[in-house]
Scaffold this active site. Structure first.
Site, PDB file in Angstrom:
ATOM      1  N   ASP A 342      -9.155  -2.911   1.031  1.00  0.00           N
ATOM      2  CA  ASP A 342      -9.209  -1.547   1.524  1.00  0.00           C
ATOM      3  C   ASP A 342      -9.401  -1.539   3.042  1.00  0.00           C
ATOM      4  OD1 ASP A 342      -9.649   1.400   1.108  1.00  0.00           O
ATOM      5  OD2 ASP A 342     -11.603   0.879   1.939  1.00  0.00           O
ATOM      6  N   GLU A 378      -4.298  -3.242   2.731  1.00  0.00           N
ATOM      7  CA  GLU A 378      -4.028  -1.858   3.121  1.00  0.00           C
ATOM      8  C   GLU A 378      -4.058  -1.889   4.646  1.00  0.00           C
ATOM      9  OE1 GLU A 378      -5.610   2.693   2.337  1.00  0.00           O
ATOM     10  OE2 GLU A 378      -7.077   1.098   2.549  1.00  0.00           O
TER      11      GLU A 378
END
Length: 704
Positions: A342, A378
């Site tokens: 993330d 990401e």
């Protein structure tokens, strides 16, 4: 109680069958107490007198799995110098393998008094916070092995442990929403039939619901608020949180592996649940604030490139050790197959800028364990210069946000889209080819947990997030969505038919694109969140997957399954190298491996790509011009295909290129809804004209 010196490594609580070794790092501490917690609320404090390189440690014979514990750190509380030690706060072990209980957000878990942030708070937090748990590391894995599915054969399915399983009619109620549910045959069978090879789980590291959401009666449903990087989230366990969650997670992994499905974890190593300077003191802040967090020029405050209040200090060797130890633990002990990071750009920030050669990437590159599993970034964060699609090191794959945006723009009819769509369809060579990466570096997706579901993407022009309690200010406002003529729910047959066609267009485009496709859970059932594009706090039927009834088959699921298996059966849709755009030497085919045509059947010229209103094209994929060899060096041959894209708002006549094959059969027509399977059409000949419905695509196949 016997107290032996113990060892400084491994960190955390390590049970060896006779007792437990405890070790915790704190350079700021003057004294550290290990607190063993008892069922009556009392505790036994053991001072950790042994210290090696600021790691305090002791071995306690007879301490068994299930024992709850925490730490109290005696040291400076000087926020103006970045120090926030406070022995009144029971601290979680950063290396705890399991955590028990929950946080009730009493004022005692904070280092200051509400309304008086400069006044130190010496209330005991123990009755109001979570506890670390000693776990039994022993588990019978049997003949479990990592599937190690190659990227070109991978189909990723992003899912939420609870959201995927809470409403499944064939699951026992006591298992719904748990790790055991994910390993249940009902879920495994669905994933297997769908053609999924990898289950990418939204955060399962122990997380907490922050104070603001709890007060509003909401919850941190998505889980991007980690407090334990080694501990499976305890609320997803069906039969206890005293270490049972570890056993249940392992059983889930073993069941999925037996079906050939990999397990990828969405991990949040960029920040913790302790928030900004007004956040609670749960673990890292009280242990050694300056070693774990990036502090501002005024060390009372935190640097925040994640939008969550804090960022971990990626130039600290102890933070890097924590992350690498965590990653290795999940691979070696929990048998997971990869990670999706993330806000991964934050991991590259050593000082301010995003540095792709930062220490973290160097460590991953040389690590013999972590470097061998799937690593997905990401590639953005909220800091300056944080959008880094295409800029991660060669070992990494990336969520391709530009693929998502371009495909959405094409099918909603945006002008000047064709040129970029050509790159996205063929693996994004403009992003990945220059550093030695291949099409498989691109994780292609149209939807994910963050944003509209596939159904809502074609049903809403605007977000409708009022249920989140933020006056619809949260969530992305520019969604590149189109409601097909009516906002939200409607009974208009023409609008509903167009929406179904658009969903098929997106699913087909995703599976026909080079790269690695990722589906979002429930999109195969046209799941809706009623226009909420930021359901991070919605733990209920709004965000859970609604399954068809027993014996029912959702038509969208049938279509998605067909597209997944079309891809899996034909290597021309999952090339391991970029296209050459010409005949390939040694493949015995005079035709190019790829060719582009206007709807009139003429090869695309440069100006055709740049036409403002051009929204249609034909792509030829040559199955006899695949340059990459098979696993034993053999030549790879496949059927050839023609794909006709019509994103225009009117039907168009497409001419099948006459010199690329004499006979073709229509295997996909996203405009068809009759027959079985409904999306299959008639045979056509080279040079013949095919009518392609507005906003639809047609796939023709020529057998090898």
């Amino acid at each position: 109680m016997q107290i032996w010196p113990g060892q400084a490594y491994p960190l955390g609580a390590t049970y060896d069958g006779a007792g437990t070794n405890f070790a915790v790092y704190s350079e700021a501490a003057e004294r550290v107490e290990l607190c063993l917690l008892h069922e009556d609320g009392s505790e036994t404090a053991v001072e950790l007198r042994e210290s090696d390189a600021f790691v305090r440690h002791a071995y306690l014979p007879g301490i068994m799995p299930g024992q709850r514990y925490g730490f109290r750190v005696h040291g400076p509380y000087e926020p103006e110098r970045g120090q926030r030690c406070n022995s009144a706060k029971l601290l979680l072990d950063p290396y705890a393998k399991a955590m028990s209980g929950s946080i009730d957000w009493n004022e005692a878990v904070y280092g200051y008094h509400f309304g008086q942030p400069e006044r130190r708070n010496d209330l005991d937090s123990a009755p109001h916070t979570m506890a670390s748990v000693v776990v039994n590391p022993y588990f019978d894995w049997g003949d479990d092995r990592l599937p190690r599915t190659e990227y070109h054969r991978t189909v990723i399915y992003e899912a939420h442990v609870k959201g995927l399983t809470m409403l499944h009619p064939d699951l026992p109620e006591e298992l719904r929403g748990t790790y055991a549910a994910l390993g249940h045959p009902a879920i495994v069978e669905h994933l297997t039939r769908l053609g999924v090879t990898a289950l990418e789980l939204m955060p399962v590291h122990q997380f907490v619901t922050d104070h603001r959401l709890a007060d509003a009666g909401l919850t941190n449903y998505w889980g991007y608020n980690t407090i334990g990087f080694f501990a499976p989230h305890n609320a997803y366990a069906s039969w206890g949180d005293r270490g049972q969650q570890v056993l249940e997670f392992k059983q889930m992994v073993r069941a999925l592996h037996a079906a050939g499905i990999e397990v990828i974890l969405d991990v949040v190593y960029n920040h913790t649940a302790e928030g900004n300077h007004l956040g609670p003191t749960l673990s890292f802040r009280g242990l050694d604030n300056t070693s774990y967090y990036r502090l501002a020029d005024d060390p009372r405050y935190y640097m925040d490139t994640t939008g969550t209040g804090n960022s971990l200090l990626m130039r600290s060797p102890h933070v890097l050790q924590l992350i690498m130890d965590s990653l290795r633990y999940w691979v070696t002990e929990m048998h997971v197959d990869g990670f999706r990071f993330d806000l991964a750009a934050t991991l590259a920030r050593q000082f301010h800028e995003v540095d792709r050669l930062s220490s973290f990437f160097d460590l991953v590159q040389q690590d013999p364990v972590v470097s061998q599993v799937k690593l997905i970034a990401e590639p953005w964060d909220v800091g300056e210069g944080g959008y880094q699609v295409g800029n991660f090191p060669p070992l990494w794959t990336e969520w391709n946000g530009r693929y998502r945006d371009t495909v959405r723009d094409l099918w909603r009819g945006e002008p000047r889209t064709l040129a970029e769509f050509g790159y996205r369809l063929t693996g994004s060579s403009d992003l990945y080819q220059d550093d030695g990466r291949r099409p498989l570096a691109s994780i292609n997706f149209v939807t994910c947990h963050d944003g509209f579901t596939l159904h809502d993407l074609v049903s809403y022009n605007e977000k409708h997030n009022d249920a989140n309690g933020e006056n619809n200010r949260d969530g992305e406002s520019h969604n590149r969505s189109w409601n097909c003529g009516a906002e939200g729910e409607t009974q208009e047959p023409g609008v509903l038919a167009l929406r179904r066609r658009q969903m098929r267009n997106f699913a087909a485009t995703l599976m026909l694109s080079q790269g690695v496709p990722m589906l979002s859970h429930g999109d195969e059932f046209a799941r809706t969140q009623r226009g909420n594009n930021n359901a991070y706090c919605q733990d209920g039927e709004l965000s859970w997957v609604h399954w068809p009834g027993p014996g029912e088959e959702h038509p969208m699921c049938e279509f998605v399954r067909a597209m997944v298996w079309l891809r899996r059966d034909h290597p021309v849709f999952r090339r391991r190298r970029f296209f050459h755009g010409r005949p390939v030497e040694g493949t015995h085919d005079e035709l190019s491996d790829i060719a582009w045509f206007t709807p009139e059947g003429e090869e695309m010229a440069q100006q055709d790509w740049q036409e403002t209103h051009a929204r249609a094209l034909t792509v030829f994929l040559g199955g006899h011009a695949i340059s990459e060899p098979g696993p034993r060096g053999e030549s790879v041959h496949d059927d050839s295909f023609i794909i006709m894209f019509n994103a225009h708002n009117e039907k168009l006549e497409f001419t099948v290129p006459a010199d690329h094959g004499r006979q073709w059969r229509t295997i996909v027509d996203t405009a068809r809804e009759e027959g079985h399977p409904p999306w299959v059409g008639p045979n056509v000949a080279g040079g013949e004209v095919v009518t392609v419905t507005d906003r639809s695509l047609v796939v023709l196949q020529r057998p090898a």
